[in-house]
Design a protein around this motif. Structure first.
Motif, PDB file in Angstrom:
ATOM      1  N   HIS A  99       6.791  12.952 -27.827  1.00 53.64           N
ATOM      2  CA  HIS A  99       5.478  12.644 -27.244  1.00 53.64           C
ATOM      3  C   HIS A  99       4.349  13.166 -28.132  1.00 53.64           C
ATOM      4  CE1 HIS A  99       2.293  12.120 -24.314  1.00 53.64           C
ATOM      5  NE2 HIS A  99       2.034  13.428 -24.341  1.00 53.64           N
ATOM      6  N   TYR A 100       4.493  14.395 -28.628  1.00 49.02           N
ATOM      7  CA  TYR A 100       3.437  14.944 -29.471  1.00 49.02           C
ATOM      8  C   TYR A 100       3.424  14.305 -30.856  1.00 49.02           C
ATOM      9  CZ  TYR A 100       1.236  18.230 -26.345  1.00 49.02           C
ATOM     10  OH  TYR A 100       0.480  18.772 -25.329  1.00 49.02           O
ATOM     11  N   ARG A 101       4.545  13.813 -31.315  1.00 52.50           N
ATOM     12  CA  ARG A 101       4.551  13.022 -32.555  1.00 52.50           C
ATOM     13  C   ARG A 101       3.775  11.726 -32.325  1.00 52.50           C
ATOM     14  NH1 ARG A 101       5.993  17.156 -34.237  1.00 52.50           N
ATOM     15  NH2 ARG A 101       7.910  17.767 -35.273  1.00 52.50           N
ATOM     16  N   TRP A 102       3.987  11.121 -31.171  1.00 52.11           N
ATOM     17  CA  TRP A 102       3.294   9.870 -30.828  1.00 52.11           C
ATOM     18  C   TRP A 102       1.780  10.073 -30.763  1.00 52.11           C
ATOM     19  CZ3 TRP A 102       0.619   8.878 -26.131  1.00 52.11           C
ATOM     20  CH2 TRP A 102       0.226   7.548 -25.940  1.00 52.11           C
ATOM     21  N   LEU A 103       1.334  11.217 -30.235  1.00 53.65           N
ATOM     22  CA  LEU A 103      -0.098  11.495 -30.162  1.00 53.65           C
ATOM     23  C   LEU A 103      -0.740  11.528 -31.543  1.00 53.65           C
ATOM     24  CD1 LEU A 103      -0.236  14.331 -27.461  1.00 53.65           C
ATOM     25  CD2 LEU A 103      -0.968  11.954 -27.194  1.00 53.65           C
ATOM     26  N   GLN A 104       0.037  11.832 -32.578  1.00 50.88           N
ATOM     27  CA  GLN A 104      -0.485  11.918 -33.939  1.00 50.88           C
ATOM     28  C   GLN A 104      -0.189  10.671 -34.763  1.00 50.88           C
ATOM     29  OE1 GLN A 104       0.045  16.191 -35.569  1.00 50.88           O
ATOM     30  NE2 GLN A 104       1.637  16.003 -34.026  1.00 50.88           N
ATOM     31  N   ASP A 105       0.305   9.638 -34.111  1.00 54.59           N
ATOM     32  CA  ASP A 105       0.705   8.416 -34.803  1.00 54.59           C
ATOM     33  C   ASP A 105      -0.510   7.525 -35.050  1.00 54.59           C
ATOM     34  OD1 ASP A 105       1.912   6.178 -35.803  1.00 54.59           O
ATOM     35  OD2 ASP A 105       3.094   5.728 -34.013  1.00 54.59           O
ATOM     36  N   GLY A 106      -0.824   7.272 -36.299  1.00 57.94           N
ATOM     37  CA  GLY A 106      -1.949   6.418 -36.640  1.00 57.94           C
ATOM     38  C   GLY A 106      -1.555   5.005 -37.008  1.00 57.94           C
ATOM     39  N   SER A 107      -0.303   4.644 -36.750  1.00 52.78           N
ATOM     40  CA  SER A 107       0.172   3.305 -37.115  1.00 52.78           C
ATOM     41  C   SER A 107      -0.312   2.262 -36.110  1.00 52.78           C
ATOM     42  CB  SER A 107       1.693   3.295 -37.199  1.00 52.78           C
ATOM     43  OG  SER A 107       2.258   3.577 -35.929  1.00 52.78           O
ATOM     44  N   LEU A 108      -0.055   1.006 -36.404  1.00 55.05           N
ATOM     45  CA  LEU A 108      -0.464  -0.082 -35.527  1.00 55.05           C
ATOM     46  C   LEU A 108       0.246   0.014 -34.179  1.00 55.05           C
ATOM     47  CD1 LEU A 108      -0.387  -3.024 -38.094  1.00 55.05           C
ATOM     48  CD2 LEU A 108      -2.425  -1.933 -37.129  1.00 55.05           C
TER      49      LEU A 108
END
Length: 252
Positions: A99-108
């Motif tokens: 979840h915290y990786r997803w919060l930092q995801d800048g991809s499309l």
């Protein structure tokens, strides 16, 4: 007055976010000494009674707060201290790391095509039914024509928030749109510079798509008299330097 955190390997730590406090960490039960050290090192020094936990300095920018929380979660998982999402308690350990990786995801956004199709249909219907005021028809026509392509959307009560790509705009990568069907309004609230596209996508994930509702257990606990299990920061730990004021660094 602060008291030490109780020490016992049976405890766990939950992580969450509120508008007033930013990222926070709350211990339940008795937590090990390692948890205390990890949270101190990550900057969770400030107690909030209403949360029953600690938050970081408010001047620390949103993305840095998330990175600090991510680092703390990684260390706690490695130390086998149970962790969970405060807003969704069933999301634990490895799921919280993701979840915290997803919060930092800048991809499309993976569902961008579906969001674009839904926004196109909503706005087309509103135009056909003459539901939008004259001041808002220009933005609506840009959505229908493809000059603005909605890639992500979130609805709070009756207000729709959309992040729309602006492929024909050389200066801006995205615009934020606010759509209120009940009032017949659709307008731009913010412009995102071309160089900040990834940051805009991270911001939308963290501020719009993230679930920040209070779980029933937390609402019930908030109604009870406060039990202050505060954590005293080690005297040798220097305070964090002041960070930029919270806000959208991706703007303009």
């Amino acid at each position: 007055m602060s008291v030490p955190m109780e020490i016992d390997a049976a405890g766990s730590v939950s992580f969450g976010w509120t508008f007033d406090h930013g990222e926070f960490a709350a211990a339940s039960g008795r937590v090990p000494q390692k948890a205390r050290e990890v949270l101190q090192e990550a900057g969770f020094w400030y107690w909030a009674d209403e949360l029953g936990g600690w938050h970081q300095r408010l001047s620390v920018d949103r993305e840095e707060q998330i990175r600090n929380a991510t680092g703390a979660i990684d260390q706690l998982v490695k130390a086998r201290v149970p962790v969970a999402n405060w807003h969704r308690p069933s999301q634990r350990n490895a799921d919280l790391v993701d979840h915290y990786r997803w919060l930092q995801d800048g991809s499309l956004f993976p569902d961008a095509d579906a969001a674009a199709a839904k926004a196109h249909a909503l706005v087309s219907d509103a135009l056909a039914a003459d539901c939008l005021g004259p001041l808002y028809q220009g933005v609506a026509e840009e959505v229908v024509s493809g000059a603005l392509v909605v890639e992500a959307m979130c609805t709070f009560e009756d207000v729709h928030w959309w992040l729309a790509a602006a492929p024909e705009d050389d200066e801006h990568s995205y615009v934020w749109l606010r759509y209120e069907p009940g009032r017949g309004q659709l307008y731009t609230t913010d412009y995102i510079a071309s160089f900040a596209a990834a940051e805009a996508r991270r911001e939308f994930r963290a501020t719009m798509l993230r679930d920040t509702t209070w779980p029933a257990s937390a609402r019930a606990e908030a109604a009870r008299p406060s039990r202050r299990l505060r954590m005293t920061a080690a005297p040798s730990t220097p305070p964090l330097p002041p960070g930029p004021a919270p806000g959208r660094a991706a703007n303009r």
